[in-house]
Design an enzyme around this catalytic site. Structure first.
Site, PDB file in Angstrom:
ATOM      1  N   ALA A 124      -7.746  -8.883  -8.173  1.00 57.92           N
ATOM      2  CA  ALA A 124      -8.124  -8.257  -8.962  1.00 57.92           C
ATOM      3  C   ALA A 124      -9.489  -8.710 -10.403  1.00 57.92           C
ATOM      4  O   ALA A 124      -9.875  -9.763 -10.203  1.00 57.92           O
ATOM      5  CB  ALA A 124      -6.868  -7.463 -10.430  1.00 57.92           C
ATOM      6  N   GLY A 144      -4.457  -9.622  -4.985  1.00 59.36           N
ATOM      7  CA  GLY A 144      -4.561  -8.915  -4.418  1.00 59.36           C
ATOM      8  C   GLY A 144      -5.217  -8.746  -3.150  1.00 59.36           C
ATOM      9  O   GLY A 144      -5.666  -7.930  -2.425  1.00 59.36           O
ATOM     10  N   GLU A 192      -3.326  -9.138  -0.497  1.00 58.09           N
ATOM     11  CA  GLU A 192      -2.849  -8.228   0.329  1.00 58.09           C
ATOM     12  C   GLU A 192      -3.668  -7.355   0.350  1.00 58.09           C
ATOM     13  O   GLU A 192      -3.612  -6.778   1.641  1.00 58.09           O
ATOM     14  CB  GLU A 192      -2.134  -7.497  -1.122  1.00 58.09           C
ATOM     15  CG  GLU A 192      -0.963  -7.647  -2.132  1.00 58.09           C
ATOM     16  CD  GLU A 192      -0.444  -7.087  -3.479  1.00 58.09           C
ATOM     17  OE1 GLU A 192      -1.191  -7.289  -4.052  1.00 58.09           O
ATOM     18  OE2 GLU A 192       0.387  -7.051  -3.458  1.00 58.09           O
ATOM     19  N   GLU A 251       0.825 -14.125  -8.751  1.00 59.76           N
ATOM     20  CA  GLU A 251       0.566 -12.995  -9.475  1.00 59.76           C
ATOM     21  C   GLU A 251       1.494 -14.222 -10.526  1.00 59.76           C
ATOM     22  O   GLU A 251       1.825 -13.783 -12.006  1.00 59.76           O
ATOM     23  CB  GLU A 251       1.079 -11.505  -9.495  1.00 59.76           C
ATOM     24  CG  GLU A 251       0.200 -10.833  -8.773  1.00 59.76           C
ATOM     25  CD  GLU A 251      -0.450 -10.886  -7.319  1.00 59.76           C
ATOM     26  OE1 GLU A 251      -0.335 -12.318  -6.589  1.00 59.76           O
ATOM     27  OE2 GLU A 251      -1.089 -10.545  -6.614  1.00 59.76           O
TER      28      GLU A 251
END
Ligand SMILES: NC(=O)c1ccc[n+]([C@@H]2O[C@H](COP(=O)([O-])OP(=O)(O)OC[C@H]3O[C@@H](n4cnc5c(N)ncnc54)[C@H](O)[C@@H]3O)[C@@H](O)[C@H]2O)c1
Length: 695
Positions: A63, A102, A105, A125
């Protein structure tokens, strides 16, 4: 096409390059750019496959923290993931540096992954009290063995490319030109007719009975997570990956994510993450201020602190001269350093050649003249103004112009020390915490005349030494110890009123403090506080404190080192054992001062001690000693064992609500030694406006 997601076609393969420095944060523009580029690749008949690549440093750091708190635009990352899954052409992630959160991901949304040898992959996270919310908990266990996936997600630690290859997370490690290799890898897939391989279609990698496996994992993670909710939520998501279809698992992940984002723990951890990034922002001292080069250091005083500080320099690869007055003191100091390093080698956390290299950077001397060519001199001699001023006078005459002269004093006036030199603009306080080579906090004390570039240089040096540097103005105790004095005061009053040391300690420890106050006093040495109290009695005769602590010291019960303090200690053991004799003394003392003991709740203990910190923090804030509330929080989080999931004393007060804190203090003002509670005007003001300390 988007600047942040560039698109070109090479040998029939679409190359989508993320270009959002510094870390390819997946902000609004990049997510939209990726979506468009993926759709373009899918629609382009000339394209047979696609590669997503970042920079050599970062595939993507996840992020974009610069967009936190701002409105989030479509598409979300999971919508980008859906597009990845919808691709009918093979999609390859080319991971040059780190792929985190992310970022990983996104890579997991690709069908294959190739990585440079130095790549690092992880889902951190959990460190922010949340979980990978874009399919990470569902995809990772489908590509790496479940036990490893759970470990990665619940610890948040990263793994290097080599390990990722071993686990199946990375298909190939490619030295050399990463993009070229990724394009060739994709072409090879096509030539071998391997094509699309969506992780969502794979079963979770778990052999055996999921129920038994997760029962065991849950038990272990519960033990390790010490009350933090995120790790167990992650385990629940991993169990969903093993037992439910992908889309249902993803629903579980989204629900759990939404729940975690709103927990107090996650809010506190995220506050801490941003607070750490704030400390080096100093009004009036721009971040591009020209700093002075620090190539060589000197530390004066080879005692407890000096030795640790010298180690910090050696650990950072900066040569350091360690000076003491006698060969004996110097040798003792050097021996201690050697012993510390040797213990780390013994534990397997440092290689012998690295220890040798570090020891080689530390040069001992009993000649102060050896400090002459240092770029910074840090003084860690006895805590006496006359000794320090005399030393600074000598340093002023010896040390090269432009060098920074720093003092590690914990309680003395930095301006008075600076006044002993002809160059007060070069003098600054560097308040390390014990053990200096371990503790992350560094209070950087800005004197009245400290030059801006000296402050900027010292802050930068703090980071080089792997510390969290926090600016403090000059005052008695600076930020941390000045607040601690109020905490200590309350802890002692609580004893006078009816609590025992063990009760106070256990209440605060259960609340989350790394250590209770009385165990802490015993560890630090009760004589230190005694000395300070004696000095204070002369300097500030109006100050009220519990005389009971003096009784303990008068008996020579200085704490762990004496085998006895607030607690008893067995030889060679640091475990505090409640001492009935102390309790008897306490009960006699209460009679003497005319207090009828009462039963005190754990809640009152916590409120009184923690609000005492926050109330003094508010004074420190309004006096401008601290630049911002989050700096005060960082001091306590990194220097005083404050629990990260509470976010620091100021953040905790914000969480409770300043109005409620104010009501509690007003109640305490009616109670025992209530006149010691002096409400900070800033607290009254912010509470009346319904505001918070942290903005
Ligand atoms: N111990 C802590 O927890 C702690 C924490 C933060 C700051 N401090 C501060 O750090 C400083 C040092 O504390 P310490 O605990 O390391 O003390 P210490 O007594 O362990 O070490 C002091 C050393 O300085 C040497 N020394 C004294 N005068 C000297 C001089 N003129 N020139 C060269 N060397 C000299 C002594 O021989 C001794 O080796 C003090 O100002 C103290 O307040 C201590």
């Amino acid at each position: 096409m988007s600047e942040v997601a560039q698109y070109l076609v090479r040998d029939g393969i679409a190359v989508i390059t993320m270009n959002n420095p510094p870390v390819n944060g997946l902000g609004n523009a990049l997510r939209a750019g990726l979506m468009a580029a993926l759709q373009k690749a899918e629609a382009d008949a000339a394209v047979k496959g696609a590669v997503i690549i970042g920079s050599a440093k970062a595939f993507s750091g996840g992020a974009d923290i610069r967009e936190f708190g701002k409105p989030r635009e479509k598409p979300d990352l999971f919508e980008v993931n859906d597009q990845q899954d919808a691709m009918k052409k093979p999609l390859v992630a080319a991971i040059g540096g780190f792929a985190l959160g992310g970022g990983l991901e996104l890579a997991l949304g690709c069908h294959y992954r190739v990585a440079a040898p130095k790549a690092q992959l992880g889902l951190p996270e959990v460190k922010l009290g949340i979980l990978p919310g874009s399919g990470g908990t569902q995809r990772l266990p489908r590509i790496v063995p479940m036990a490893e996936a759970v470990r990665m997600m619940t610890t948040g630690s990263t793994i290097p490319a080599e390990k990722a290859k071993e686990l199946g997370l990375v298909d190939e490690i490619v030295p050399g030109d990463l993009l070229q290799a990724a394009v060739e890898f994709t072409r090879k897939l096509l030539s071998e007719n391997k094509g699309v391989r969506r992780i969502r279609d794979l079963p979770a990698r778990l052999d055996g009975d999921p129920e038994a496996f997760f029962a065991k994992v849950r038990e272990q993670v519960a033990k390790e997570s010490r009350g933090y909710p995120a790790p167990l939520e992650i385990v629940a998501c991993a169990a969903a990956a093993a037992t439910l279809p992908f889309d249902e698992g993803r629903k579980v992940e989204r629900e759990r994510f939404a729940r975690l984002v709103n927990t107090a723990e996650s809010k506190a951890l995220r506050h801490m993450f941003f607070a750490e990034r704030q400390t080096s922002k100093i009004p009036g001292v721009p971040e591009d201020t020209q700093v002075r080069p620090i190539r060589k250091a000197a530390v004066i005083g080879a005692g407890t602190m000096g030795g640790g500080i010298a180690m910090c320099f050696a650990n950072a690869g900066i040569p350091v001269t360690l000076v003491d007055t006698t060969q004996e003191a110097l040798d003792r100091g050097l021996q201690k350093i050697k012993g510390n390093y040797a213990a780390t080698v013994e534990k397997g956390r440092l290689a012998q050649p690295d220890m040798d290299k570090r020891m080689g950077l530390i040069h001992g001397s009993i000649n102060l003249g050896k400090a002459a060519d240092a770029d910074i001199v840090i003084e860690a001699v006895f805590e006496r103004m006359d000794v320090k001023q005399d030393l600074f006078r000598k340093l002023d005459a010896i040390v090269q112009p432009g060098a920074i002269l720093a003092t590690n004093t914990s309680t003395l006036d930095v301006d008075q020390i600076a006044a002993a030199t002809t160059r007060p603009q070069d003098v600054i306080g560097t308040h390390f915490f014990s053990p200096a080579n371990v503790m992350r906090l560094l209070e950087v004390v800005r004197g009245g005349k400290t030059a801006k570039d000296v402050l900027a240089t010292t802050m930068k040096l703090g980071k080089t030494l792997k510390k969290v540097p926090v600016v403090s103005g000059v005052c008695d105790g600076f930020i941390g110890n000045r607040m601690l004095e109020k905490y200590v005061q309350q802890s002692l009053f609580l004893l006078e009123e009816g609590a025992t040391p063990a009760q106070v300690d256990s209440a605060l420890q259960r609340w989350g403090m790394a250590m209770g106050p009385f165990a802490m006093y015993d560890m630090a040495g009760n004589d230190i506080g005694w000395e300070i109290r004696k000095r204070r009695a002369k300097e500030r005769p109006d100050m009220v404190y519990s005389k009971f602590a003096d009784r303990i010291c008068e008996k020579g019960w200085f704490g762990q080192k004496a085998g006895r303090g607030w607690y008893r200690y067995e030889k060679g053991n640091r475990k505090p054992i409640p001492d009935p004799e102390v309790e008897k003394m306490l009960s006699d003392y209460r009679k003497e001062v005319g207090v009828t003991p009462r039963k005190i709740s754990d809640e009152e203990i916590v409120e009184r001690c923690i609000f005492a910190l926050a109330n003094e923090g508010a004074r420190i804030l309004e006096e401008g000693i601290a630049l911002r509330a989050s700096d005060i929080d960082m001091v306590y989080l990194t220097g005083y064992g404050f629990p990260p999931y509470r976010g620091g004393p100021m953040f905790h007060a914000d969480t409770v609500g300043l109005g409620k804190m104010l009501d509690s203090i007003r109640r305490f003002q009616e109670g025992y030694q209530g006149d010691q509670w002096k409400l900070a005007p800033l607290l009254i003001k912010l509470a009346s406006e319904g505001r918070r300390f942290n903005g």
